[in-house]
Design a protein around this motif. Structure first.
Motif, short mmCIF file in Angstrom:
data_model
loop_
_atom_site.label_atom_id
_atom_site.label_comp_id
_atom_site.label_asym_id
_atom_site.label_seq_id
_atom_site.Cartn_x
_atom_site.Cartn_y
_atom_site.Cartn_z
N UNK A 169 0.80 -1.23 0.00
CA UNK A 169 0.00 0.00 0.00
C UNK A 169 0.83 1.28 0.00
N UNK A 170 1.96 1.29 0.69
CA UNK A 170 2.68 2.55 0.81
C UNK A 170 4.20 2.48 0.63
N UNK A 171 4.77 1.29 0.51
CA UNK A 171 6.23 1.17 0.43
C UNK A 171 6.75 0.91 -0.99
N UNK A 172 5.88 0.98 -2.00
CA UNK A 172 6.28 0.70 -3.38
C UNK A 172 7.47 1.52 -3.86
N UNK A 173 7.42 2.86 -3.73
CA UNK A 173 8.57 3.66 -4.19
C UNK A 173 9.88 3.33 -3.45
N UNK A 174 9.79 3.06 -2.14
CA UNK A 174 11.00 2.73 -1.37
C UNK A 174 11.58 1.39 -1.81
N UNK A 175 10.71 0.40 -2.01
CA UNK A 175 11.18 -0.92 -2.46
C UNK A 175 11.79 -0.81 -3.84
N UNK A 176 11.10 -0.11 -4.75
CA UNK A 176 11.60 0.06 -6.12
C UNK A 176 12.96 0.76 -6.12
N UNK A 177 13.08 1.81 -5.32
CA UNK A 177 14.35 2.55 -5.26
C UNK A 177 15.48 1.64 -4.78
N UNK A 178 15.21 0.84 -3.73
CA UNK A 178 16.25 -0.05 -3.21
C UNK A 178 16.67 -1.10 -4.25
N UNK A 179 15.68 -1.71 -4.90
CA UNK A 179 16.01 -2.73 -5.90
C UNK A 179 16.75 -2.12 -7.09
N UNK A 180 16.33 -0.94 -7.51
CA UNK A 180 17.02 -0.27 -8.62
C UNK A 180 18.45 0.11 -8.25
N UNK A 181 18.68 0.51 -7.00
CA UNK A 181 20.04 0.82 -6.55
C UNK A 181 20.94 -0.40 -6.66
N UNK A 182 20.35 -1.59 -6.51
CA UNK A 182 21.10 -2.84 -6.63
C UNK A 182 21.06 -3.39 -8.05
N UNK A 229 22.74 -5.27 -12.28
CA UNK A 229 24.10 -4.81 -12.56
C UNK A 229 25.03 -5.24 -11.44
N UNK A 230 24.54 -5.18 -10.23
CA UNK A 230 25.39 -5.55 -9.08
C UNK A 230 24.54 -6.26 -8.04
N UNK A 231 24.33 -7.54 -8.23
CA UNK A 231 23.57 -8.30 -7.24
C UNK A 231 24.50 -8.75 -6.12
N UNK A 232 24.00 -8.81 -4.90
CA UNK A 232 24.82 -9.26 -3.78
C UNK A 232 25.35 -10.67 -4.03
N UNK A 233 26.59 -10.88 -3.69
CA UNK A 233 27.21 -12.18 -3.90
C UNK A 233 26.85 -13.11 -2.76
N UNK A 234 26.74 -14.39 -3.08
CA UNK A 234 26.47 -15.38 -2.06
C UNK A 234 27.32 -16.61 -2.30
N UNK A 235 27.34 -17.50 -1.32
CA UNK A 235 28.05 -18.77 -1.47
C UNK A 235 29.55 -18.60 -1.68
N UNK A 236 30.09 -19.37 -2.60
CA UNK A 236 31.53 -19.37 -2.86
C UNK A 236 31.98 -18.04 -3.45
N UNK A 237 31.09 -17.32 -4.15
CA UNK A 237 31.48 -16.03 -4.73
C UNK A 237 31.78 -15.01 -3.64
N UNK A 238 31.00 -15.02 -2.57
CA UNK A 238 31.22 -14.07 -1.49
C UNK A 238 32.55 -14.35 -0.79
N UNK A 239 32.89 -15.62 -0.65
CA UNK A 239 34.13 -15.99 0.03
C UNK A 239 35.34 -15.65 -0.84
N UNK A 240 35.26 -15.94 -2.14
CA UNK A 240 36.43 -15.73 -3.00
C UNK A 240 36.64 -14.26 -3.35
N UNK A 241 35.65 -13.41 -3.16
CA UNK A 241 35.81 -12.00 -3.49
C UNK A 241 36.04 -11.11 -2.27
N UNK A 242 36.31 -11.68 -1.13
CA UNK A 242 36.61 -10.88 0.05
C UNK A 242 38.01 -10.30 -0.08
N UNK A 243 38.15 -9.12 0.44
CA UNK A 243 39.48 -8.45 0.39
C UNK A 243 40.03 -8.24 1.76
#
Length: 187
Positions: A101-114, A173-187
């Motif tokens: 009902x009221x969080x559509x713009x906030x959800x869309x903005x967050x997903x678009x940022x990602x 464009x930039x989805x959060x990494x999970x699994x082995x990708x998150x481990x191998x891309x840590x700095x």
């Protein structure tokens, strides 16, 4: 006295059936999704295992009827394992419809940022105006999209549908990494 040869053969049959039925379950799902090359390859392995196991049981059924029990339990277990494997692989594309009902713009903005494309429609719900967010995404992206959406609106209503054919899939464009990708891309 229990024959160890029957037990060993039964265990091999059980695990072989788990393999071929799991492959068959995944093959059926990718066939429905229209992934012919993957379905073709999986079918070859599925049938090789099945013919080998079925012929073993059929040739020995009169002497060792207990093998049928191993065969049946392997089949049943293979169905469950196949579904679990397919869920982990998360093949395919889905349509995610989010109604809020009221969080559509906030959800869309967050997903678009990602990097996730989102289309917003304005509509009328049971209790007044709502926003419907329409998202075409890979099934594997639901693992990060849904928790993010629930974090913004814990009472969100959503529907997930399978998309069979699409003209174009926009990937984040930039989805959060999970699994082995998150481990191998840590700095």
């Amino acid at each position: 006295m229990f024959d160890s040869q029957i037990l060993l053969t039964g265990i091999v049959i059980f695990f072989a059936r788990i393999c071929d039925v799991s492959i068959g379950t995944v093959r059926t799902i990718v066939t429905v999704q229209g992934r012919t090359t993957i379905a073709f390859t999986l079918a070859i392995f599925e049938i090789i295992i099945w013919v080998t196991v079925a012929s073993t049981v059929i040739n020995q059924i009169s002497d060792k009827p207990l093998l049928v029990i191993f065969y049946a339990f392997g089949y049943a277990t293979g169905n469950v394992v196949g579904i679990m494997v397919e869920r982990r692989l998360a093949f395919g594309t889905t349509i995610l419809r989010i109604i809020t009902p009221d969080q559509g713009p906030a959800i869309a903005a967050h997903l678009r940022e990602n990097g996730q494309p989102v289309t917003i429609f304005h509509g009328e719900g049971k209790h007044g105006p709502v926003n419907e967010l329409y998202i075409a995404c890979r099934r594997r992206d639901l693992k990060w999209i849904l928790p993010a959406v629930r974090c913004i609106d814990p009472k969100v209503f959503y529907v997930i549908e399978q998309a069979r054919d699409m003209s174009k899939v926009y990937r984040p464009i930039c989805s959060p990494l999970g699994g082995w990708q998150a481990i191998s891309n840590r700095k």
